[in-house]
Scaffold this active site. Structure first.
Site, PDB file in Angstrom:
ATOM      1  N   CYS A   1       0.850  -1.375  -0.012  1.00  0.00           N
ATOM      2  CA  CYS A   1       0.048   0.047   0.030  1.00  0.00           C
ATOM      3  C   CYS A   1       0.946   1.208  -0.019  1.00  0.00           C
ATOM      4  CB  CYS A   1      -1.040  -0.028   1.290  1.00  0.00           C
ATOM      5  SG  CYS A   1      -2.398   1.219   1.104  1.00  0.00           S
TER       6      CYS A   1
ATOM      7  N   CYS B   1      -4.974   0.454  -3.168  1.00  0.00           N
ATOM      8  CA  CYS B   1      -4.520   1.864  -3.094  1.00  0.00           C
ATOM      9  C   CYS B   1      -3.870   2.636  -4.208  1.00  0.00           C
ATOM     10  CB  CYS B   1      -3.636   1.872  -1.895  1.00  0.00           C
ATOM     11  SG  CYS B   1      -2.415   0.700  -1.592  1.00  0.00           S
TER      12      CYS B   1
ATOM     13  N   CYS C   1       3.175  -2.329  -8.686  1.00  0.00           N
ATOM     14  CA  CYS C   1       4.315  -3.053  -8.418  1.00  0.00           C
ATOM     15  C   CYS C   1       5.022  -3.676  -9.655  1.00  0.00           C
ATOM     16  CB  CYS C   1       3.791  -4.403  -7.624  1.00  0.00           C
ATOM     17  SG  CYS C   1       3.010  -3.849  -6.253  1.00  0.00           S
TER      18      CYS C   1
END
Length: 140
Positions: A13, A87, A91
């Site tokens: 997050c 959120c 990645c």
């Protein structure tokens, strides 16, 4: 039974201060040494959200010693599961990893009363995740 974890999970997050810390706390508590647990964020906060700490204490899990950590490519590569917490954090994507996005309200700036339902949703998802990990491990 071996002490080697059957899976590793990374919770991501942006600030690594609320949802991802609660998820890591639940997974560590409920799965023990069966699962290696990490959490990180792209812009980590200075401390874990105090309301998240208090909400977790209410269910007997102490995350007060946790600290937000920066998301690294190595952490993603070392994980079997990469779970973003709704959120919008980005990645790095690697083949062979399981990527999940859990849409959860952001506890930032909220009191413990507002964090409790988020905590409870996370617990339910963690219990399901543990069952999935164990099922995959047993099917080999």
């Amino acid at each position: 039974m071996s002490n080697t974890p059957i899976a590793s999970v990374l919770f991501v997050c942006v600030h690594n201060a609320g949802r991802s810390q609660m998820a890591a706390g639940f997974l560590s508590h409920l799965a023990g040494e069966q699962v290696e647990v990490r959490s990180a964020g792209s812009l980590p906060a200075e401390q874990v959200n105090p309301a998240a700490v208090d909400a977790m204490k209410e269910v007997g899990i102490d995350i007060s010693d946790s600290t937000p950590k920066v998301l690294t490519t190595d952490a993603v590569q070392a994980s079997d599961y990469v779970i973003t917490m709704g959120c919008g954090d980005a990645c790095p994507v690697f083949p062979g990893k399981k990527y999940l996005d859990w849409e959860l309200d952001d506890p930032a700036g909220k009191g413990v009363e507002a964090v409790r339902p988020i905590r409870d949703q996370i617990k339910t998802r963690i219990e399901s995740l543990i069952a999935d990990i164990r099922r995959e491990d047993s099917s080999g």
